[in-house]
Design a protein around this motif. Sequence first.
Motif, PDB file in Angstrom:
ATOM      1  N   LEU A 136      17.246 -14.996  -6.604  1.00  8.63           N
ATOM      2  CA  LEU A 136      16.874 -13.471  -6.744  1.00  8.63           C
ATOM      3  C   LEU A 136      16.890 -13.017  -7.968  1.00  8.63           C
ATOM      4  O   LEU A 136      16.056 -12.270  -8.186  1.00  8.63           O
ATOM      5  N   ALA A 137      17.952 -13.363  -8.702  1.00  4.66           N
ATOM      6  CA  ALA A 137      17.929 -12.689 -10.328  1.00  4.66           C
ATOM      7  C   ALA A 137      16.735 -12.977 -10.986  1.00  4.66           C
ATOM      8  O   ALA A 137      16.121 -12.367 -11.828  1.00  4.66           O
ATOM      9  N   LYS A 138      16.253 -14.424 -10.773  1.00  6.43           N
ATOM     10  CA  LYS A 138      15.242 -14.770 -11.340  1.00  6.43           C
ATOM     11  C   LYS A 138      14.137 -14.250 -11.144  1.00  6.43           C
ATOM     12  O   LYS A 138      12.936 -13.996 -12.090  1.00  6.43           O
ATOM     13  N   ILE A 139      13.790 -13.924  -9.900  1.00  5.02           N
ATOM     14  CA  ILE A 139      12.533 -13.325  -9.269  1.00  5.02           C
ATOM     15  C   ILE A 139      12.448 -12.057 -10.011  1.00  5.02           C
ATOM     16  O   ILE A 139      11.249 -11.732 -10.065  1.00  5.02           O
ATOM     17  N   SER A 140      13.273 -11.490 -10.187  1.00  3.12           N
ATOM     18  CA  SER A 140      13.176  -9.876 -10.506  1.00  3.12           C
ATOM     19  C   SER A 140      12.648  -9.867 -12.094  1.00  3.12           C
ATOM     20  O   SER A 140      11.967  -9.091 -12.568  1.00  3.12           O
TER      21      SER A 140
ATOM     22  N   GLU B 104       0.928  -1.228   0.133  1.00  8.66           N
ATOM     23  CA  GLU B 104       0.284   0.051  -0.062  1.00  8.66           C
ATOM     24  C   GLU B 104       1.088   1.276   0.009  1.00  8.66           C
ATOM     25  O   GLU B 104       0.551   2.328  -0.508  1.00  8.66           O
ATOM     26  N   LYS B 105       1.972   1.121   0.533  1.00 10.60           N
ATOM     27  CA  LYS B 105       3.048   2.378   0.602  1.00 10.60           C
ATOM     28  C   LYS B 105       3.864   2.350  -0.705  1.00 10.60           C
ATOM     29  O   LYS B 105       4.853   2.985  -0.805  1.00 10.60           O
ATOM     30  N   GLY B 106       3.430   1.471  -1.592  1.00  9.10           N
ATOM     31  CA  GLY B 106       4.521   1.101  -2.657  1.00  9.10           C
ATOM     32  C   GLY B 106       5.627   0.345  -2.698  1.00  9.10           C
ATOM     33  O   GLY B 106       6.513   0.598  -3.658  1.00  9.10           O
ATOM     34  N   LEU B 107       5.853  -0.245  -1.619  1.00  8.49           N
ATOM     35  CA  LEU B 107       7.195  -0.906  -1.375  1.00  8.49           C
ATOM     36  C   LEU B 107       6.930  -2.262  -1.566  1.00  8.49           C
ATOM     37  O   LEU B 107       5.897  -2.879  -1.208  1.00  8.49           O
ATOM     38  N   ASP B 108       7.933  -2.862  -2.376  1.00 10.97           N
ATOM     39  CA  ASP B 108       7.929  -4.384  -2.980  1.00 10.97           C
ATOM     40  C   ASP B 108       8.603  -5.227  -1.767  1.00 10.97           C
ATOM     41  O   ASP B 108       9.587  -4.716  -1.216  1.00 10.97           O
ATOM     42  N   THR B 109       8.103  -6.391  -1.290  1.00 11.71           N
ATOM     43  CA  THR B 109       8.660  -7.453  -0.741  1.00 11.71           C
ATOM     44  C   THR B 109       8.783  -8.698  -1.197  1.00 11.71           C
ATOM     45  O   THR B 109       7.911  -9.150  -1.649  1.00 11.71           O
ATOM     46  N   ILE B 110       9.861  -9.340  -1.165  1.00 14.46           N
ATOM     47  CA  ILE B 110      10.256 -10.645  -1.523  1.00 14.46           C
ATOM     48  C   ILE B 110      10.145 -11.559  -0.165  1.00 14.46           C
ATOM     49  O   ILE B 110      10.756 -11.460   0.617  1.00 14.46           O
TER      50      ILE B 110
END
Length: 430
Positions: A105-109, A61-67
Motif C-alpha cells: 500500500l505504501a508503494k502504491i501511493s 467521477e466524484k473525485g474519489l480514489d479507489t485502490i
Amino acid sequence: MNVYDSHRMAVMLENFGYTPAKNQTEADLVLFNTCHIREKAAEKVFSDLGRAYLIKQERAEKGLDTIIGVAGCVVQAEDEEIAKRAPYVDFALGPLTYHRLPEMLAKISRERGTTLIDTDFPAEAKFDFLPENRAEGGCSFLAVQEGCNNFCTYCVVPYTRGAEYSRPVAEVVAEAKRLLATGTLEINLLGQNVNSYHGEDESGKERNLAYLLQKIAELDGLKRLRYTTSYPADVDDDLIACHRDLQALMPYLHLPVQSGSDKILKAMNRRHDRRQYLEVIEKLQKANDKLRFSSDFIVGFPGETDADFEQTLSLVNEVKYIQAFSFKYSRRPGTPAAVMPAQVEEKVKKERLDILQKLLFDYQTKFNEACIGKAFEVLFEQKGRHNGQLIGRTPYMQNLHAKADENILNKIVEVRVTDATTNSLSGEVL
Ligand code: SAH
Ligand code: SF4
C-alpha cells in the motif's frame, strides 16, 4: 483457509487505520481474496474485478480514489493474466506474501498506473510478520499448517500454496490463547493437510497434530475444538486416541476420500485405497461411536467409468456421511490430470454429480431428521434473517435456527431440535 487469511488481512488493515466499508461504493480499498481450486472459482475473480472497475470509474467521477487489490491463489497461478486482463488492478499478492500488504500500500501511493505483483515463496514465514490475531466471534479459525506435498494429480494447491509448512507449537498456542482471551469458545485448526502437522516444540522436537490438539484442549475457556482438512493416509493412532480422550474435540470429522474406486484413487495419486480409508473410518468410529463424517468427492475424473462411479456410490452407502462437498472434475492447467487421456464429457459429469448429490442429501436429511426431539449444545454465531432469530451450530456442524435473545450470541446453550430439513435444523432454547 481463505476466510482465515481474509480476517488476518482485515486486522492488519485496521492497524493502518482502515475500517470496514458498508458497501463497495464507499470503499477506498477493495481487496479480493481468491481461490484457484476449480475453474469456476478462478473465473469469478475476473467478473468481480470488472464490476469493481466500474465502481472505481464512478467514484473517480466524484473525485474519489479507489485502490483495487487481489490476493490469494489466483494471483499465484495467474499473475500475468491479471495484469493483462485487468490492468486497472493496483496490486496482487500471493497467499504466502499477504504480510507484505502494508508495504504494498505504501508503494502504491508512490507508483500508480502499473500492477504491482508479489508472488514470492518467501523464506520468512508470513505468520511472524502479521499483527496479533483476535476473535471475530465465538468460533475462530487458526491456521497451523499450510501448503501440501501430496500432489494429487488434479490439484493446484501444491503449486499455489507451496510446500508444507507447520507453525511452531508455541506460536499456535499463543494465538489460541489470544483468540480465547478475545471471546472465542471454539477453535478450528486449519491446514490444507492439517494432520500432517509436524511443528517444533520449544526444545526443537517435531510434534504431531495429536500433541497440538492436547495442548490446545487444556487451555482455559476452550469449549470446542475441530481440525480441517485431514488426509486419510496421515490419520495416525495418536490422532485416533484424541477422538476418544479429548472432551472438547467435536464428534464430527471432515475426511475427504474423493472417489470410491481404487483405480481412480491411484490415478489421482492418493496415498490410500478404498480399504485403507474404510479401516481408518472404522478405527475412528471404535474410538468414539458418536463420531460422524463428511467428505469431498470429485466425479468425472479422467478415465472414470460407470463402474468406478458405482464404487463411489457404494462407499457413500457404507460410510453414510452426514454432510459432503461434491464437485465435477475441473481441468486445472499445469496439473498432470489435465493432460490425461479419457477426459469425461461434461454431460456425464453433470449426470454423475446429480446422482451422487441426491444420495448424499438423502443421508444428510436422514441424519438431520433423526435429531428431532434430541437436545444439543449449540454455539450461536449470527443473527438470522427473521427478527429475533439466531443461527448457531451443533457439535455436528449443522446450522440450527432458533428464536432467542441476542444476548446468547457467541454463547453455547442447550437447544431441543424441533424440525429438520436437508440443510438446517430448527429448535427451541431450553
Ligand atoms: N487437502 C484437502 C482438500 C483441498 S482442496 C484434501 O486433500 O482432501 C478441496 C477439495 O476441492 C478437494 O478435496 C477436492 O474434492 C476438490 N478439488 C480439488 N481440485 C479439484 C479439481 N481439479 N476439480 C474438482 N474438484 C477439485
Ligand atoms: Fe490438493 Fe489435498 Fe491432494 Fe494436497 S492432499 S494435493 S491439497 S487434494
